[in-house]
Design a protein around this motif. Structure first.
Motif, PDB file in Angstrom:
ATOM      1  N   THR A   1       1.036  -1.355   0.079  1.00 31.03           N
ATOM      2  CA  THR A   1       0.035  -0.121   0.027  1.00 31.03           C
ATOM      3  C   THR A   1       0.837   1.234  -0.740  1.00 31.03           C
ATOM      4  O   THR A   1       1.809   1.195   0.892  1.00 31.03           O
ATOM      5  N   LYS A   2       0.084   2.083  -1.028  1.00 29.52           N
ATOM      6  CA  LYS A   2       1.136   3.284  -0.948  1.00 29.52           C
ATOM      7  C   LYS A   2       0.771   4.251  -0.144  1.00 29.52           C
ATOM      8  O   LYS A   2      -0.705   4.347  -0.261  1.00 29.52           O
ATOM      9  N   GLU A   3       1.050   5.382   0.658  1.00 26.53           N
ATOM     10  CA  GLU A   3       0.927   6.415   1.667  1.00 26.53           C
ATOM     11  C   GLU A   3       1.231   7.403   1.509  1.00 26.53           C
ATOM     12  O   GLU A   3       3.442   7.984   1.858  1.00 26.53           O
TER      13      GLU A   3
ATOM     14  N   ASP B   1       8.634   0.404   3.985  1.00 24.06           N
ATOM     15  CA  ASP B   1       9.930   1.311   3.436  1.00 24.06           C
ATOM     16  C   ASP B   1      10.748   1.541   4.940  1.00 24.06           C
ATOM     17  O   ASP B   1      11.737   1.488   4.223  1.00 24.06           O
ATOM     18  N   SER B   2      10.387   2.496   5.174  1.00 25.75           N
ATOM     19  CA  SER B   2      11.354   3.657   6.446  1.00 25.75           C
ATOM     20  C   SER B   2      11.716   2.482   7.098  1.00 25.75           C
ATOM     21  O   SER B   2      12.998   2.745   8.211  1.00 25.75           O
ATOM     22  N   LYS B   3      10.958   1.699   7.592  1.00 24.93           N
ATOM     23  CA  LYS B   3      11.157   0.876   9.113  1.00 24.93           C
ATOM     24  C   LYS B   3      11.377   1.135  10.142  1.00 24.93           C
ATOM     25  O   LYS B   3      12.255   0.986  10.733  1.00 24.93           O
ATOM     26  N   ALA B   4      10.823   2.816  10.473  1.00 25.20           N
ATOM     27  CA  ALA B   4      10.887   3.350  11.737  1.00 25.20           C
ATOM     28  C   ALA B   4      10.607   2.509  12.666  1.00 25.20           C
ATOM     29  O   ALA B   4      11.641   2.588  14.070  1.00 25.20           O
ATOM     30  N   MET B   5       9.740   2.641  13.116  1.00 26.84           N
ATOM     31  CA  MET B   5       8.462   1.430  13.521  1.00 26.84           C
ATOM     32  C   MET B   5       8.800  -0.077  13.656  1.00 26.84           C
ATOM     33  O   MET B   5       7.628  -1.290  14.628  1.00 26.84           O
ATOM     34  N   ASP B   6       9.716  -0.881  12.396  1.00 28.96           N
ATOM     35  CA  ASP B   6       8.849  -2.190  11.917  1.00 28.96           C
ATOM     36  C   ASP B   6       9.497  -2.865  11.956  1.00 28.96           C
ATOM     37  O   ASP B   6      10.957  -1.937  11.281  1.00 28.96           O
ATOM     38  N   LYS B   7       9.529  -3.855  11.030  1.00 27.23           N
ATOM     39  CA  LYS B   7      10.929  -4.912  10.519  1.00 27.23           C
ATOM     40  C   LYS B   7      10.449  -5.739   9.776  1.00 27.23           C
ATOM     41  O   LYS B   7       9.280  -6.498   9.965  1.00 27.23           O
ATOM     42  N   LYS B   8      11.211  -6.345   8.230  1.00 27.01           N
ATOM     43  CA  LYS B   8      10.610  -6.992   7.111  1.00 27.01           C
ATOM     44  C   LYS B   8      11.730  -8.542   8.178  1.00 27.01           C
ATOM     45  O   LYS B   8      13.107  -8.379   7.849  1.00 27.01           O
ATOM     46  N   TYR B   9      10.700  -9.016   7.816  1.00 28.46           N
ATOM     47  CA  TYR B   9      11.823 -10.750   8.286  1.00 28.46           C
ATOM     48  C   TYR B   9      11.604 -11.598   7.246  1.00 28.46           C
ATOM     49  O   TYR B   9      10.560 -11.388   6.254  1.00 28.46           O
ATOM     50  N   LYS B  10      12.217 -12.492   7.230  1.00 27.52           N
ATOM     51  CA  LYS B  10      13.426 -13.132   5.922  1.00 27.52           C
ATOM     52  C   LYS B  10      12.883 -14.429   6.857  1.00 27.52           C
ATOM     53  O   LYS B  10      12.972 -15.050   8.368  1.00 27.52           O
ATOM     54  N   VAL B  11      12.936 -15.288   5.815  1.00 25.64           N
ATOM     55  CA  VAL B  11      13.313 -17.614   6.470  1.00 25.64           C
ATOM     56  C   VAL B  11      14.390 -17.787   7.758  1.00 25.64           C
ATOM     57  O   VAL B  11      15.161 -17.179   6.768  1.00 25.64           O
ATOM     58  N   GLY B  12      14.100 -18.388   8.055  1.00 19.88           N
ATOM     59  CA  GLY B  12      15.666 -18.482   8.577  1.00 19.88           C
ATOM     60  C   GLY B  12      15.608 -17.234  10.043  1.00 19.88           C
ATOM     61  O   GLY B  12      16.329 -18.289  11.272  1.00 19.88           O
ATOM     62  N   GLN B  13      15.261 -16.636  10.650  1.00 16.29           N
ATOM     63  CA  GLN B  13      14.960 -15.592  11.364  1.00 16.29           C
ATOM     64  C   GLN B  13      13.825 -16.208  12.130  1.00 16.29           C
ATOM     65  O   GLN B  13      12.809 -17.080  12.171  1.00 16.29           O
ATOM     66  N   LYS B  14      14.293 -15.601  13.710  1.00 15.39           N
ATOM     67  CA  LYS B  14      13.587 -15.855  14.688  1.00 15.39           C
ATOM     68  C   LYS B  14      13.276 -14.954  15.450  1.00 15.39           C
ATOM     69  O   LYS B  14      13.377 -13.583  15.407  1.00 15.39           O
ATOM     70  N   ALA B  15      12.239 -14.816  15.599  1.00 16.71           N
ATOM     71  CA  ALA B  15      11.727 -13.405  16.509  1.00 16.71           C
ATOM     72  C   ALA B  15      10.277 -14.617  17.506  1.00 16.71           C
ATOM     73  O   ALA B  15      10.007 -15.023  17.978  1.00 16.71           O
TER      74      ALA B  15
ATOM     75  N   THR C   1       0.562  14.229   4.707  1.00 10.96           N
ATOM     76  CA  THR C   1      -0.004  15.632   4.220  1.00 10.96           C
ATOM     77  C   THR C   1       0.870  16.345   3.673  1.00 10.96           C
ATOM     78  O   THR C   1       1.085  17.925   3.402  1.00 10.96           O
ATOM     79  N   PHE C   2       2.492  15.835   4.808  1.00 10.11           N
ATOM     80  CA  PHE C   2       4.097  16.579   3.938  1.00 10.11           C
ATOM     81  C   PHE C   2       4.397  16.476   1.829  1.00 10.11           C
ATOM     82  O   PHE C   2       5.962  16.455   2.410  1.00 10.11           O
ATOM     83  N   GLN C   3       3.155  15.338   1.917  1.00  4.60           N
ATOM     84  CA  GLN C   3       3.690  15.392   0.861  1.00  4.60           C
ATOM     85  C   GLN C   3       4.993  13.988   0.592  1.00  4.60           C
ATOM     86  O   GLN C   3       5.808  13.838   0.073  1.00  4.60           O
ATOM     87  N   ASN C   4       4.986  13.291   2.016  1.00  7.54           N
ATOM     88  CA  ASN C   4       6.032  12.405   2.904  1.00  7.54           C
ATOM     89  C   ASN C   4       5.391  10.821   1.745  1.00  7.54           C
ATOM     90  O   ASN C   4       4.590  10.203   2.601  1.00  7.54           O
ATOM     91  N   VAL C   5       6.169  10.450   0.747  1.00  5.83           N
ATOM     92  CA  VAL C   5       5.533   8.847   0.865  1.00  5.83           C
ATOM     93  C   VAL C   5       6.555   7.762   1.676  1.00  5.83           C
ATOM     94  O   VAL C   5       7.953   7.838   1.363  1.00  5.83           O
ATOM     95  N   ASP C   6       5.283   6.843   1.518  1.00  6.60           N
ATOM     96  CA  ASP C   6       6.432   5.913   2.274  1.00  6.60           C
ATOM     97  C   ASP C   6       4.780   4.607   1.401  1.00  6.60           C
ATOM     98  O   ASP C   6       4.248   4.436   1.526  1.00  6.60           O
ATOM     99  N   HIS C   7       5.949   3.243   1.478  1.00 10.67           N
ATOM    100  CA  HIS C   7       4.782   1.781   1.143  1.00 10.67           C
ATOM    101  C   HIS C   7       4.940   1.004   2.528  1.00 10.67           C
ATOM    102  O   HIS C   7       5.499   0.897   3.541  1.00 10.67           O
TER     103      HIS C   7
END
Length: 365
Positions: free
Chosen positions: A50-52, A89-103, A55-61
Motif C-alpha cells: 500500500t502506498k501512503e 520502507d522506512s522501517k522506523a517502527m517495524d521490521k521485515k522478516y526473512k526465512v530462518g530468522q527468529k522472533a 500531508t507533507f507529501q512524504n511517501v512511504d509504502h
C-alpha cells in the motif's frame, strides 16, 4: 615480513576463534533460556503493498507479510503458527522478516498470535566477544585491565541509576558527580597503577571537568539560560536541568581524561629520560602536546552529541518544521554540551601541564 608473522599470536587467535565458534553455536540455540515464546520463521509470503502519502507529501509504502513458523521453546515448543506482520520502507517502527530468522511472539490463544520483536542476541554477543577477543590478543594485560574497568564502571553506573530512582531524581547531580570521580579513579588505577602519575591525572581530570561545569553555570546565571530548551528532553520524569548537567559531566569526562592522560604520561616519560628538564620546559612541552590533540577531541565530542539527534532532526524537518525550531528542539542541548565539554578539554591543557611540572618526580640515581 617473516618476523611479523613470527610475532603474530597465531595460536591465541586460533583459540579465540574456536571459542567464538562454540559460543556463537550456543547463542544461536539458546531459545530454552527465554521464557517468552520464540518462533523460527520457515515461510514468508507477501500479501499486499500500500502506498501512503502524508500531508507533507512524504511517501512511504506499507507491506503485509504472512509468516509461518514453529515455536522453539517453552510449553508450546514444536507448535506451528501463522501470523501477519506489517512493515514499511522506512522501517522506523517495524521490521521485515526473512526465512530462518527468529522472533519473539505473543500467543493469545485460539490460534491467535502477534509478532513482538526480532531475536538479536547472536549479533550482540558476537560483537561483544569480538571486542573482548581483540583486546586480549593485541593489548594483553592492558586489554584485561580495560575490560575490568568497563565491567566495574558498568556496575557502578547501574548502582547510581538505582540510587537516582530511589531518590526520585532529587540528588541526580550529586550522585553522578560522585560517580564521575569513581569512574576516573578506578579507570586510572587499573590503567596507570597506584602512583603519583595516577593521582596527578585524576586531579587534572576532576578539576577540568568540574571547572567547565562551574563556568557553564556562571554563564547560565548571567544569560538566564536563554536558548536552552530543557523541554526537548523527552520522557524525563524528574527536573531536567540537573539531569542535563549530569549528562554533560559523564559525557565530557572521557575526553578530558583522555587528554589529561596523554599529556601527563608524555611529560612523566620526558622527566624520566631527562631528569634535569625544568618546570617551565615541562609546561611548554605539555602545552604543545595539548595543542595537537585538543582539536580532534573537541570535534569527536561534537559529532557524538550532534549525531545522537540527527534522526529526530530529520524527522522534524520532514514534517514541515523550520530549521530553527528543529535545531532548538533537537540539537540545541547537544550543542551546549559540546561547548561545555570543549571548555573542559581546553582547560585540561594548562591544568595537566601545570600539575605535572609541579609534581613530576625526578628520577633518583
Amino acid at each position: 615480513m617473516g618476523n611479523l608473522l613470527k610475532k603474530f599470536p597465531i595460536k591465541m587467535v586460533g583459540i579465540f576463534a574456536l571459542i567464538g565458534v562454540i559460543l556463537m553455536f550456543f547463542v544461536s540455540h539458546d531459545d530454552f533460556l527465554y521464557t517468552q515464546p520464540i518462533m523460527q520463521i520457515q515461510k514468508v509470503e507477501e500479501l499486499s503493498k500500500t502506498k501512503e502519502v502524508d500531508t507533507f507529501q512524504n511517501v512511504d509504502h506499507s507491506y503485509v507479510q504472512k509468516l509461518s513458523g514453529v515455536i522453539t521453546n517453552g510449553k508450546h515448543k514444536g507448535e506451528h503458527i501463522t501470523l501477519n506482520n506489517t512493515y514499511t520502507d522506512s522501517k522506523a517502527m517495524d521490521k521485515k522478516y526473512k526465512v530462518g530468522q527468529k522472533a519473539f511472539v505473543v500467543l493469545h490463544g485460539q490460534g491467535e498470535s502477534t509478532i513482538k520483536d526480532a531475536k538479536r542476541d547472536t549479533p550482540v554477543v558476537f560483537l561483544i566477544y569480538l571486542a573482548i577477543a581483540l583486546m586480549f590478543i593485541f593489548l594483553k594485560m592492558a586489554g584485561i585491565t580495560a575490560i575490568g574497568s568497563i565491567i566495574i564502571n558498568t556496575i557502578l553506573f547501574m548502582v547510581a541509576l538505582y540510587f537516582d530512582g530511589f531518590n526520585n531524581g532529587s540528588n541526580v547531580l550529586w550522585i553522578f558527580s560522585i560517580l564521575a570521580v569513581l569512574f576516573s579513579a578506578i579507570t586510572l588505577w587499573l590503567v596507570i597503577g597506584w602512583n603519583r602519575q595516577m593521582f596527578v591525572t585524576l586531579g587534572s581530570t576532576a578539576a577540568c571537568t568540574f571547572l567547565s561545569i562551574l563556568i557553564s553555570l556562571i554563564v547560565f546565571r548571567f544569560t538566564h539560560e536563554k536558548g536552552i530548551f530543557y523541554e526537548s528532553m523527552q520522557y524525563v520524569t524528574q527536573p531536567p536541568r540537573p539531569l542535563f548537567l549530569a549528562e554533560t559531566i559523564i559525557g565530557s569526562l572521557g575526553a578530558v581524561m583522555d587528554e589529561s592522560t596523554d599529556i601527563i604520561s608524555s611529560l612523566f616519560a620526558l622527566k624520566m629520560e631527562r631528569p634535569d628538564v625544568s618546570r617551565k620546559q615541562l609546561f611548554l612541552s605539555g602545552r604543545n602536546i595539548g595543542k595537537s590533540i585538543m582539536g580532534p577531541l573537541i570535534n569527536v565530542l561534537f559529532f557524538i552529541f550532534m549525531g545522537e539527534t540527527l534522526s529526530m532532526t530529520l524527522l522534524f524537518l520532514k514534517n514541515g518544521n523550520s530549521w530553527g525550531y528543529s535545531f532548538s528542539m533537537n540539537m540545541s542541548l547537544g550543542m551546549v554540551q559540546s561547548l561545555i565539554s570543549g571548555i573542559g578539554i581546553v582547560l585540561a591543557v594548562p591544568v595537566a601541564s601545570g600539575l605535572t611540572s609541579f609534581f613530576a618526580e625526578k628520577r633518583r640515581k
